[in-house]
Enzyme design. Structure first.
Site, PDB file in Angstrom:
ATOM      1  N   THR A  13      18.850  80.599  -0.534  1.00  0.00           N
ATOM      2  CA  THR A  13      19.098  81.253  -1.853  1.00  0.00           C
ATOM      3  C   THR A  13      20.228  82.242  -1.897  1.00  0.00           C
ATOM      4  OG1 THR A  13      16.801  80.628  -2.078  1.00  0.00           O
ATOM      5  CG2 THR A  13      17.750  81.886  -3.814  1.00  0.00           C
ATOM      6  N   VAL A  14      19.959  83.287  -1.123  1.00  0.00           N
ATOM      7  CA  VAL A  14      20.972  84.357  -1.296  1.00  0.00           C
ATOM      8  C   VAL A  14      22.158  84.186  -0.669  1.00  0.00           C
ATOM      9  CG1 VAL A  14      21.074  86.902  -0.768  1.00  0.00           C
ATOM     10  CG2 VAL A  14      18.744  85.977  -1.218  1.00  0.00           C
ATOM     11  N   ARG A  46      20.927  74.237   8.274  1.00  0.00           N
ATOM     12  CA  ARG A  46      21.174  73.068   7.454  1.00  0.00           C
ATOM     13  C   ARG A  46      22.299  73.413   6.231  1.00  0.00           C
ATOM     14  NH1 ARG A  46      16.204  75.288   6.291  1.00  0.00           N
ATOM     15  NH2 ARG A  46      15.104  74.088   8.130  1.00  0.00           N
ATOM     16  N   VAL A 130      15.859  95.943  -1.573  1.00  0.00           N
ATOM     17  CA  VAL A 130      15.036  96.449  -2.390  1.00  0.00           C
ATOM     18  C   VAL A 130      15.484  96.165  -4.044  1.00  0.00           C
ATOM     19  CG1 VAL A 130      13.861  98.627  -3.162  1.00  0.00           C
ATOM     20  CG2 VAL A 130      14.503  98.467  -1.052  1.00  0.00           C
ATOM     21  N   GLU A 188       9.024  84.895  -1.489  1.00  0.00           N
ATOM     22  CA  GLU A 188       9.061  84.638  -0.088  1.00  0.00           C
ATOM     23  C   GLU A 188       8.750  83.530   0.627  1.00  0.00           C
ATOM     24  OE1 GLU A 188      10.631  87.653   1.669  1.00  0.00           O
ATOM     25  OE2 GLU A 188      10.823  87.782  -0.633  1.00  0.00           O
ATOM     26  N   ASP A 199       5.222  92.338   0.275  1.00  0.00           N
ATOM     27  CA  ASP A 199       6.681  92.545   0.112  1.00  0.00           C
ATOM     28  C   ASP A 199       7.058  93.896  -0.435  1.00  0.00           C
ATOM     29  OD1 ASP A 199       9.492  91.124  -0.344  1.00  0.00           O
ATOM     30  OD2 ASP A 199       9.042  91.806  -2.320  1.00  0.00           O
ATOM     31  N   LYS A 203       9.326  97.361   0.468  1.00  0.00           N
ATOM     32  CA  LYS A 203      10.265  97.940  -0.136  1.00  0.00           C
ATOM     33  C   LYS A 203      10.014  99.361  -0.545  1.00  0.00           C
ATOM     34  CE  LYS A 203      11.303  93.349  -2.279  1.00  0.00           C
ATOM     35  NZ  LYS A 203      11.014  92.544  -3.471  1.00  0.00           N
ATOM     36  N   GLY A 300      16.214  86.377  -6.663  1.00  0.00           N
ATOM     37  CA  GLY A 300      17.281  85.153  -7.052  1.00  0.00           C
ATOM     38  C   GLY A 300      18.558  85.008  -6.296  1.00  0.00           C
TER      39      GLY A 300
HETATM   40  N1  HSE Z   1      10.004  87.704  -3.034  1.00  0.00           N
HETATM   41  C1  HSE Z   1      10.877  88.937  -3.444  1.00  0.00           C
HETATM   42  C2  HSE Z   1      10.278  89.192  -4.980  1.00  0.00           C
HETATM   43  C3  HSE Z   1      12.347  88.644  -3.606  1.00  0.00           C
HETATM   44  O1  HSE Z   1       9.625  88.226  -5.587  1.00  0.00           O
HETATM   45  O2  HSE Z   1      10.801  90.416  -5.399  1.00  0.00           O
HETATM   46  C4  HSE Z   1      13.274  89.913  -3.590  1.00  0.00           C
HETATM   47  O3  HSE Z   1      12.955  90.682  -2.557  1.00  0.00           O
END
Ligand code: HSE
Length: 435
Positions: A13-14, A46, A130, A188, A199, A203, A300
């Site tokens: 994604t990133v 991939r 973050v 995640e 998560d 952060k 995202g």
């Molecule tokens: N899984 C994390 C969130 C992604 O939903 O904030 C961004 O760090």
């Protein structure tokens, strides 16, 4: 213009977002970096159909990127803490600068990684770790460098905020919204990290280190996710004038620092209460500036990639300068960070939302409120709804004034022992975000 060669590890994604923005905004980014930035090597198991990498070299072994002598900056976007740690350490060893979006890696292994980078004379940057695209790391480290930070509180997990917002606005069921967050690439790889608050804790550890110049440390953070919340709590909270948000809170006190991640009632009129969907927001209270708010998309593809690119531009501009002129990774050099006492959650003092189920009989409610009165707990609001005929138990909702959590817990265990009370008392902490 000097040339800067980028190796991207992880084309999910990133990673695809970083690649695509670099193609789309190449001229602008090169101008800002005063460098010709090119992705010359990708490490990914991939391909990604969302990203046309043309003739760019791709290795299935990501460590090839760290060993590539032409690469200046390794961008680690594979996630996790084991392979990612090895990749980052190998990149540093080979003299590469590192950009990462990996909050778990920085929160858990940041001290070792940054020490290795300082010793090797390279930069490790993690703006994307973050609050996705919000430049909160730079704001704390540089923009607020002249301030003493009193506290910060933020919605720092986009997935949890997306779930709570959809439950609140559309009455949708938790699993259904979580599946959508996963499909949109917000969650995640292991979504329990999002919904159990882990998560957000990663952060918060990073934000606290930047805010209070303390070492990176997730030990001592009180962590509670959103899985215990029920739709009825969202409804009762709204009736009382509050929204429920999953917050990370870091506060400097005279005794030490308070670090906690949990669902929180906040007044519906507060700005953060209106932050919905995948949006994140961090409110910072600082001695000189006062309050400031940082708001934007917290997860995202391109929002997170936006922060990765900011780090790439920063590093590219800096390449010709000696390490002594670089902004330290955590604001202070590692050796200047000072450990502080972590205040246990039982020692915090705040307001509370309480929900318990009680047999609908004369005097039952007054037994409970008497226990609260004896404990010095003042009731700010109370709700008890009339039940349909045949249902003997009622939900009682109480909002308390500020009270030390250990005193509240002592009173709650007495309430739970009342014969009229069924089960345990469910609590949600309540903050006004004004002190
Ligand atoms: N899984 C994390 C969130 C992604 O939903 O904030 C961004 O760090």
């Amino acid at each position: 213009m000097k040339s800067v060669q980028i190796g991207i590890c992880g084309l999910g994604t990133v990673g695809s977002g970083v690649y695509n923005i670099l193609q789309r905004n190449a001229e602008l980014i090169n101008c800002r970096a005063n460098s010709a930035i090119t992705v010359t090597h990708i490490g990914s198991r991939r391909d990604n159909p969302l990203c046309d990498i043309g003739q760019t070299r791709i290795s299935r072994d990501i460590f090839e990127v760290a060993r590539d002598p032409d690469i200046d900056i390794v961008v680690e976007l594979i996630g996790g803490t084991s392979v990612a740690f090895d990749l980052v350490m190998m990149s540093i060893k080979h003299g590469k600068h590192v950009v990462t979006a990996n909050k778990a890696l920085i929160a858990e292994n940041g001290a070792e990684i940054i020490a290795a980078a300082e010793q090797r004379g390279v930069i490790v940057a993690f703006e994307a770790a973050v609050a996705g695209g919000i430049p909160i790391v730079k704001a704390l480290r540089e923009g607020l460098a002249g301030n003493r930070i009193n506290w910060l509180a933020g919605i720092i997990n986009g997935t949890s905020n997306f779930i709570l917002s959809e439950m609140a606005s559309k009455g949708r069921a938790f699993p259904d919204v979580l599946a959508e967050a996963q499909a949109k690439g917000y969650a995640e790889a292991d979504p329990t990290f999002d919904i159990e608050g882990i998560d957000a804790a990663h952060k918060l550890a990073i934000l606290a280190s930047l805010a209070f110049s303390i070492p990176l440390n997730i030990e001592g953070i009180f962590i509670q996710g959103i899985t215990q919340l029920q739709q009825l709590d969202i409804v009762y909270a709204r009736e009382l004038g509050y929204a429920i948000k999953h917050l990370g809170i870091a506060r400097q006190t005279d005794e030490g620092v308070e670090l906690r991640v949990h669902p929180t009632l906040i007044p519906e009129a507060s700005v953060i209460a209106g932050v919905n969907g995948v949006l994140n927001a961090v409110m910072v209270d600082a001695d000189a500036l006062g309050s400031s708010l940082y708001y934007g998309r917290g997860a995202g593809s391109e929002p997170t990639a936006s922060s990765v690119l900011a780090d790439i531009v920063d590093i590219s501009r800096t390449l010709d300068n000696p390490p002594s002129s670089w902004v330290p990774t955590l604001g202070c050099p590692l050796t200047r960070l000072v450990e502080q006492e972590m205040i246990p959650v039982t020692n915090i003092e705040t307001c509370y939302y309480l929900r318990f189920s009680m047999f609908d009989a004369p005097g039952a409610l007054s037994d409970a409120t008497k226990i609260m009165a004896e404990a010095g707990i003042s009731i700010e609001a109370i709700i008890q709804k009339e039940q349909p005929v045949g249902i003997d138990y009622v939900n009682v909702i109480v909002v308390t004034n500020r009270i030390p959590e250990r005193l509240l817990n002592a009173a709650l265990s007495k309430i739970e022992q009342l014969s009229s009370v069924q089960g345990s008392v469910f609590i949600i902490r309540l903050e006004h975000l004004d002190q």
